[in-house]
Design a protein around this motif. Structure first.
Motif, PDB file in Angstrom:
ATOM      1  N   UNK A  42       0.798  -1.226   0.000  1.00 50.63           N
ATOM      2  CA  UNK A  42       0.000   0.000   0.000  1.00 50.63           C
ATOM      3  C   UNK A  42       0.826   1.269   0.000  1.00 50.63           C
ATOM      4  N   UNK A  43       2.055   1.206   0.469  1.00 45.80           N
ATOM      5  CA  UNK A  43       2.935   2.384   0.461  1.00 45.80           C
ATOM      6  C   UNK A  43       4.106   2.022  -0.445  1.00 45.80           C
TER       7      UNK A  43
ATOM      8  N   UNK B 282      -8.679  -4.539 -10.877  1.00 45.55           N
ATOM      9  CA  UNK B 282      -7.532  -3.625 -10.729  1.00 45.55           C
ATOM     10  C   UNK B 282      -8.018  -2.238 -10.319  1.00 45.55           C
ATOM     11  N   UNK B 283      -9.184  -1.863 -10.789  1.00 45.99           N
ATOM     12  CA  UNK B 283      -9.689  -0.528 -10.438  1.00 45.99           C
ATOM     13  C   UNK B 283     -10.119  -0.466  -8.971  1.00 45.99           C
ATOM     14  N   UNK B 284     -10.137  -1.633  -8.316  1.00 47.79           N
ATOM     15  CA  UNK B 284     -10.473  -1.674  -6.880  1.00 47.79           C
ATOM     16  C   UNK B 284      -9.188  -2.010  -6.110  1.00 47.79           C
ATOM     17  N   UNK B 285      -9.235  -3.061  -5.274  1.00 47.07           N
ATOM     18  CA  UNK B 285      -8.057  -3.385  -4.463  1.00 47.07           C
ATOM     19  C   UNK B 285      -7.021  -4.240  -5.194  1.00 47.07           C
TER      20      UNK B 285
ATOM     21  N   UNK C 146     -12.049  -7.614  -1.021  1.00 47.69           N
ATOM     22  CA  UNK C 146     -10.624  -7.413  -1.263  1.00 47.69           C
ATOM     23  C   UNK C 146      -9.945  -8.715  -1.699  1.00 47.69           C
ATOM     24  N   UNK C 147     -10.330  -9.810  -1.072  1.00 49.74           N
ATOM     25  CA  UNK C 147      -9.701 -11.097  -1.375  1.00 49.74           C
ATOM     26  C   UNK C 147      -9.834 -11.434  -2.859  1.00 49.74           C
ATOM     27  N   UNK C 148     -11.074 -11.380  -3.360  1.00 46.43           N
ATOM     28  CA  UNK C 148     -11.234 -11.806  -4.757  1.00 46.43           C
ATOM     29  C   UNK C 148     -10.639 -10.785  -5.719  1.00 46.43           C
ATOM     30  N   UNK C 149     -10.584  -9.500  -5.317  1.00 54.71           N
ATOM     31  CA  UNK C 149      -9.949  -8.515  -6.206  1.00 54.71           C
ATOM     32  C   UNK C 149      -8.436  -8.753  -6.295  1.00 54.71           C
ATOM     33  N   UNK C 150      -7.816  -9.047  -5.161  1.00 54.01           N
ATOM     34  CA  UNK C 150      -6.363  -9.280  -5.164  1.00 54.01           C
ATOM     35  C   UNK C 150      -6.047 -10.602  -5.869  1.00 54.01           C
ATOM     36  N   UNK C 151      -6.719 -11.670  -5.445  1.00 52.43           N
ATOM     37  CA  UNK C 151      -6.400 -12.984  -6.016  1.00 52.43           C
ATOM     38  C   UNK C 151      -6.838 -13.050  -7.489  1.00 52.43           C
ATOM     39  N   UNK C 152      -7.985 -12.448  -7.799  1.00 52.64           N
ATOM     40  CA  UNK C 152      -8.436 -12.410  -9.191  1.00 52.64           C
ATOM     41  C   UNK C 152      -7.420 -11.681 -10.071  1.00 52.64           C
ATOM     42  N   UNK C 153      -6.836 -10.617  -9.552  1.00 49.64           N
ATOM     43  CA  UNK C 153      -5.821  -9.881 -10.323  1.00 49.64           C
ATOM     44  C   UNK C 153      -4.566 -10.731 -10.510  1.00 49.64           C
ATOM     45  N   UNK C 154      -4.168 -11.444  -9.455  1.00 54.95           N
ATOM     46  CA  UNK C 154      -3.004 -12.337  -9.604  1.00 54.95           C
ATOM     47  C   UNK C 154      -3.270 -13.359 -10.715  1.00 54.95           C
TER      48      UNK C 154
ATOM     49  N   UNK D  49      -5.225  -3.155  -7.431  1.00 53.55           N
ATOM     50  CA  UNK D  49      -4.227  -2.213  -7.954  1.00 53.55           C
ATOM     51  C   UNK D  49      -2.817  -2.465  -7.424  1.00 53.55           C
ATOM     52  N   UNK D  50      -2.662  -2.759  -6.136  1.00 56.00           N
ATOM     53  CA  UNK D  50      -1.312  -2.885  -5.561  1.00 56.00           C
ATOM     54  C   UNK D  50      -0.542  -4.048  -6.187  1.00 56.00           C
ATOM     55  N   UNK D  51      -1.201  -5.208  -6.262  1.00 57.69           N
ATOM     56  CA  UNK D  51      -0.503  -6.377  -6.817  1.00 57.69           C
ATOM     57  C   UNK D  51      -0.280  -6.185  -8.324  1.00 57.69           C
ATOM     58  N   UNK D  52      -1.198  -5.490  -8.965  1.00 55.73           N
ATOM     59  CA  UNK D  52      -1.049  -5.198 -10.404  1.00 55.73           C
ATOM     60  C   UNK D  52       0.201  -4.350 -10.639  1.00 55.73           C
ATOM     61  N   UNK D  53       0.363  -3.318  -9.843  1.00 52.82           N
ATOM     62  CA  UNK D  53       1.524  -2.422 -10.016  1.00 52.82           C
ATOM     63  C   UNK D  53       2.831  -3.160  -9.747  1.00 52.82           C
ATOM     64  N   UNK D  54       2.859  -3.945  -8.670  1.00 46.12           N
ATOM     65  CA  UNK D  54       4.088  -4.670  -8.335  1.00 46.12           C
ATOM     66  C   UNK D  54       4.416  -5.682  -9.434  1.00 46.12           C
ATOM     67  N   UNK D  55       3.392  -6.393  -9.899  1.00 46.19           N
ATOM     68  CA  UNK D  55       3.629  -7.422 -10.919  1.00 46.19           C
ATOM     69  C   UNK D  55       4.090  -6.805 -12.235  1.00 46.19           C
TER      70      UNK D  55
END
Lengths: 407, 122
Positions: free
Chosen positions: A174-175, A196-199, A239-247, A201-207
């Motif tokens: 997040x930071x 990605x437009x929700x939570x 948040x869980x499905x947004x993060x894992x779905x993005x992965x 985003x963080x894993x998307x940017x790092x990846x």
């Protein structure tokens, strides 16, 4: 993609070398503190650069904008940008930020959460300085309580490390910091999704930083991240499905990259000399709730699990579910193969993606329960070693993913 | 064959590691301290560094930072007699660590893994 609905730029700033961004939604109560710390960081450590603080908001109706502008910033200029009314999402705020960064021609961007209570001006220095020294992406490194960040510990860290080959301990911290060049890559990426437009985003940017071979470093923050930690057994939400779905989405899009990655590499570390490391506050976890959620999932999602998982892993999950509470254990290799089965099933579209992600949540609760039990008597450092060993299991098990990706 | 630079201030360790790693077919160079280590790396151009954490005049974790800042992807394996060093977050910039032992199986395995590590686009 939503456009900027509203921009307030009272100092009429048209260019900047360095941006500190604070994404928010309804953070009127807390946003002043990180804003003031950001201003002090910019003044103290980047006094020779043209700096600006940007609040990227979801049109909050609680006075977030007013609280942001009321914060003491020692004359560091401020800009407020917002999505249109009704458009929520951290990622949507970032989309606005990327556009603004490119428009301002900024070289470096530091992002900090609006609910941060432990931020110091040094955080701005540590997340920002590497960006002026050849690094393109800076992830945070802080001591977290062993039960804080369980999605990171069980899924995001071991998966991204095994997939993309870079060891970034807090890929959804997040930071972080990123270069203006990377902002342009983000803006041009065709991989944007609703998650990605929700939570996501963080894993998307790092990846994206990883698979664009951007030089990455991790910056030591010195103090633990103190915000609003959540009990993983009772507060998970979408948040869980947004993060894992993005992965999973990124795995589908970049299979040609991660299939060529073997083992993993560390990154540079930046930001020592902050004195004694502060220990994080304890996080309470309800083991009963985790156990209940896992066992309930067995009833609700048994058929989905049978469809998604390979036969041996499904049998193993049944075996785990039948263990008496005092012997409960979710073996790491089973967990790694289970996640790889899920990723493969997501790729092969064996069922509705949301249903698939929902069915993973009880299994994640089971894995979290096992982690909590195993690390109960461990120090923060011992729990870190435990997680590092789990990551090695993921890396060793990766050939299983390659074998099961398409069939 | 890959070239390995062993940095350790104990002569018997340098000797043992050199012999065993040479038997494995590696080209081996040694340094008895961290003095001018970056210059030494520049000259030797090793594919991997085996670095002692606790030397009389040098802290291996500080040397690791120096190496990582200049050679982003040069594999470094930390060697130590104690695992308490992990409390220092600097240690995570290493590829691996091994506890010193006369049985070098673990060290050889980690060397192999570090040299096999592959990221696309490198």
């Amino acid at each position: 993609m939503p456009e900027v609905h509203l921009e307030e730029n009272p100092q009429n700033i048209t260019s900047a070398q360095m941006v500190v961004a604070i994404p928010s939604y309804r953070e009127a109560e807390l946003i002043a503190y990180p804003t003031t710390q950001a201003a002090q960081g910019l003044k103290r450590y980047f006094g020779d650069k043209q700096g600006v603080i940007i609040n990227c908001d979801n049109n909050s109706d609680d006075g977030t904008k007013e609280a942001f502008f009321a914060a003491e910033t020692e004359d560091v200029p401020q800009i407020y940008i917002s999505t249109p009314p009704g458009v929520r999402g951290k990622g949507n705020n970032f989309q606005n930020l990327f556009r603004k960064v490119v428009e301002l021609g900024a070289e470096a961007v530091v992002v900090v959460d609006a609910d941060l209570k432990s931020i110091t001006p040094q955080w701005i220095k540590h997340l920002g300085e590497p960006l002026f020294n050849d690094f393109g992406y800076v992830a945070p490194l802080y001591v977290r309580h062993k039960y804080d960040g369980t999605i990171t510990n069980s899924i995001a860290y071991p998966l991204t490390r095994a997939l993309y080959g870079r060891r970034v301990r807090q890929p959804i911290g997040g930071d972080f910091g990123f270069s203006g060049e990377l902002a342009r890559i983000y803006l041009a990426s065709p991989t944007w999704t609703e998650a990605v437009s929700q939570f996501g985003i963080d894993i998307w940017m790092t990846t994206l930083a990883m698979n664009n071979n951007i030089p990455i470093c991790q910056a030591f923050m010195g103090r633990p991240k103190i915000h609003k930690p959540k009990d993983p057994g009772s507060e998970l939400g979408p948040m869980f499905s947004q993060v894992v779905g993005t992965i999973f989405d990124l795995m589908v899009q970049s299979a040609g990259y991660w299939m060529r990655v073997k083992w993993s590499k560390p990154t540079s570390i930046y930001g020592f000399g902050l004195g004694e490391v502060e220990m994080p506050p304890p996080v309470k976890v309800s083991q009963d709730k985790l156990a209940e959620n896992f066992r309930m999932g067995m009833g609700t999602y048994r058929e989905a699990w049978r469809t998604i998982l390979t036969e041996p892993i499904f049998r193993k999950v049944e075996e785990v579910a039948n263990l008496p509470a005092e012997q409960f254990d979710f073996p790491t290799q089973t967990w790694a193969k289970l996640l790889f089965d899920y990723a493969g099933a997501y790729n092969r579209k064996v069922m509705d993606p949301q249903q698939l992600l929902d069915s993973l949540i009880p299994l994640y609760f089971g894995k979290t329960l096992s982690y909590v039990r195993k690390t109960e008597r461990m120090s923060v450092q011992q729990a870190e070693d435990f997680i590092e060993n789990e990551c090695m299991v993921f890396e060793e098990t990766k050939p299983y993913l390659v074998d099961h990706w398409v069939a | 064959m890959a070239k390995i630079l062993i940095v350790d201030d104990e002569e018997h360790i340098r000797f043992l590691y050199s012999e065993e790693l040479a038997d494995e077919g590696y080209e081996v160079a040694t340094a008895d301290s961290g003095f001018q280590l970056l210059e030494r790396i520049e000259k030797e151009k090793p594919d991997l560094v085996v670095l002692d954490i606790k030397m009389v005049d040098y802290n291996g974790l500080d040397l690791l930072q120096d190496i990582r800042n200049k050679y982003y992807d040069l594999p470094v394996i930390l060697c130590t007699a104690y695992d308490t060093f992990k409390e220092d977050m600097k240690s995570i910039a290493a590829d691996f660590y091994v506890i010193k032992s006369f049985d070098l199986t673990e060290l050889k395995n980690k060397i192999k893994m570090a040299l096999e590590t592959k990221l696309p686009g490198e």
